[in-house]
Design an enzyme around this catalytic site. Structure first.
Site, mmCIF file in Angstrom:
data_model
loop_
_atom_site.group_PDB
_atom_site.id
_atom_site.type_symbol
_atom_site.label_atom_id
_atom_site.label_comp_id
_atom_site.label_asym_id
_atom_site.label_seq_id
_atom_site.Cartn_x
_atom_site.Cartn_y
_atom_site.Cartn_z
ATOM 1 N N SER A 200 0.828 -1.197 0.000
ATOM 2 C CA SER A 200 0.000 0.000 0.000
ATOM 3 C C SER A 200 0.869 1.257 0.000
ATOM 4 C CB SER A 200 -0.956 -0.037 1.201
ATOM 5 O OG SER A 200 -1.962 0.922 1.073
ATOM 6 N N ASP A 419 -7.837 -6.385 -5.740
ATOM 7 C CA ASP A 419 -7.768 -5.112 -5.015
ATOM 8 C C ASP A 419 -8.310 -3.995 -5.892
ATOM 9 O OD1 ASP A 419 -7.129 -2.982 -3.334
ATOM 10 O OD2 ASP A 419 -5.022 -2.940 -3.950
ATOM 11 N N HIS A 471 -5.986 -6.513 -1.512
ATOM 12 C CA HIS A 471 -4.953 -5.532 -1.193
ATOM 13 C C HIS A 471 -3.877 -6.126 -0.288
ATOM 14 C CE1 HIS A 471 -3.591 -1.372 -0.962
ATOM 15 N NE2 HIS A 471 -3.521 -1.461 0.349
#
EC number: 3.4.16.-
Length: 499
Positions: A200, A419, A471
């Site tokens: 991320s 994601d 994710h």
């Protein structure tokens, strides 16, 4: 005495000390010991102080774990909290891997350690209970988690203005200072190969810290040198333009948004521009509204939902938290603090974060981890509301990646393909923009008899997709994630045939 001899002596003394148990550092560090003797004694005392003997609800394990604080700025009283797990086998021969989560403002302890790739996962239970993760990454490396920057998790500062000066630059510098001082506390690992990984917003953290280490190593003394060998980032924020473009395109292509909304965003938003028009903001608000009813971070996973008897919602419910629309300083998915939950067939629990927060806020857990020594006035959370200002964030990390590739560091980028926040579409656009030569194009890789995803080998960089992962890849595809880290650390290509 050479550095390797010192490290070996420290390790031997460390093992002997645990066998003796009652010997104090003061007795070991006598006037006759000299500098090296006292150094070993101080190291031993510091490691013993950080040793986590057993956590509440912990299953028995044979590997050692340590947790505590490392000061990164003595003048301001800034200290970062870490949690370290020795490798399950042959820790003296395994590399050290630092894992960072993003946010900015989110905890690598809460996400990475407790829900993705650490050895222990908190469970839904009236009494504290930890489940052993069979796919923990300490099967591949000595595993280090860091809560960074200050204000995140248990990390703290005694200078309140520090919180208003946080940004990419401060975070990288504090993380570097942490590593220098951590290796002084654990010198037996200093000569080991060192890697950094994350996901991320760690698409900023990991390359920036790697670049800082690379630059500092050129001028650092031998005692401050860090043996960095490579970095790996997943579903990573890399480039504002391509990240935003890919995010919108992925949502349309996966039937999340309508044709009309897709066209509205493309008409009103120029993602090459830093300034956002009102028309673009309005269109993006409509776009993010759609994800109030879906899990943006794992498109096909269920959300944690309240029961009919407990319909209260938490400030940390992803669907109720405003989602920043531009420049992407967006916190990873937070899960509801409600009792209702559902499970996917694979065992994924969308309310796992609820159990983690409950566990980490227990006084006996904090005492076992040597955490919260300052008695912070707010509960431990996955993502900090204290970190509300961010002073600097480059629009693109691609120049930094080019520097690291040119430096000869091993660079892998991976992407879970379900994601919606930083989708595989965005990462593919970013890597194309990076402009590296393709050595081997789109190739399937296998986990046993099944396709695990696809790879593209660039000149100096490996791109890996993980099929069916969101994710947080290790959460959704733990077996494949462990296979991924084994091959990354071993500098081996993933298997291209079933096995």
């Amino acid at each position: 005495m050479g550095s390797h001899s010192v490290e070996f002596s420290v390790l031997v003394l460390f093992l002997v000390s645990f066998l003796l148990g009652s010997t104090s550092a003061e007795k070991l560090c006598s006037d006759n010991d000299g500098d090296n003797g006292c150094f070993r004694s101080r190291v031993l005392a510091a490691q013993r102080a950080d040793r986590v003997k057993e956590l509440p609800g912990q299953p028995p394990v044979k590997f050692r774990q340590y947790a505590g604080y490392v000061t990164v700025n003595e003048t301001h009283g800034r200290a970062l909290f870490y949690w370290f797990f020795e490798a399950t086998q042959n820790p003296s021969k395994k590399p050290v891997l630092l894992w960072l989560n993003g946010g900015p403002g989110c905890s690598s302890i809460g996400f990475g350690a407790a829900e993705e790739l650490g050895p222990f996962f908190p469970q839904n239970s009236s009494q504290p209970k930890l489940k052993l993760n069979p796919y923990s990454w300490n099967k591949a490396a000595n595993l280090l988690f860091l809560e960074s920057p200050v204000g995140v998790g248990f990390s703290y500062t005694n200078t309140s203005r520090d919180i208003k000066q946080l940004g990419d630059t401060v975070t990288a510098r504090d993380s570097y200072n942490f590593l220098v001082n951590w290796f002084k506390r654990f010198p037996q690992y200093k000569s080991h190969d060192f890697y950094i990984a994350g996901e991320s917003y760690a698409g900023h953290y990991v390359p920036q810290l790697s670049e800082l280490i690379y630059k500092e190593n050129k001028i650092a003394s031998k005692k401050d040198f860090i043996n960095l060998k490579g970095l790996m980032i997943g579903n990573a924020l890399l480039d504002d333009e391509t990240d935003q473009k890919g995010m919108i395109e992925y949502a349309w292509d996966h039937a999340v948004i309508s044709d009309a909304l897709y066209e509205k965003v493309n008409k009103n938003c120029d993602f090459k521009q830093k300034l956002v028009t009102k028309e673009c903001n309005d269109a993006l608000d409509e776009y993010f509204d759609v994800y109030k009813i879906l899990d943006m971070y794992s498109l096909y996973a269920p959300k944690c939902v309240p029961t009919s008897t407990n319909s209260s919602t938490s400030h940390s419910v992803a669907g109720n938290r405003p989602l920043p629309a531009f420049r992407s300083i967006l916190r990873p998915r937070l899960i509801s603090h409600n009792e209702g939950w559902r499970r996917m067939a694979a065992g994924y629990d969308p309310c796992a974060s609820e159990y983690t927060e409950k566990y980490m806020n227990r006084k006996d857990v904090q005492e076992a981890l040597h955490a919260n020594v300052t008695n912070i006035s707010y509960p431990w959370t996955h993502c900090s509301d204290t970190v509300s200002f961010w002073s600097d964030a480059p629009a693109s990390m691609l120049p930094t990646l080019r520097t690291l590739v040119s430096a000869g560091l091993r660079v892998w980028v991976f992407s879970g393909d379900t994601d919606g926040r930083i989708p595989v579409t965005a990462t593919r656009y970013s890597l194309k923009k990076l402009g590296l030569k393709i050595v081997q194009d789109w190739t399937p890789w296998y986990t046993k008899l099944q396709v695990g995803g696809w790879t593209v080998e660039y000149d100096g960089l490996m791109f890996v997709t993980v099929r069916g992962a969101g994710h947080q890849v290790p959460t959704f595809k733990p077996r494949e994630a462990l296979q991924l880290i084994h091959h990354f650390l071993g500098n081996k290509k993933l298997p291209t045939f079933p096995f």
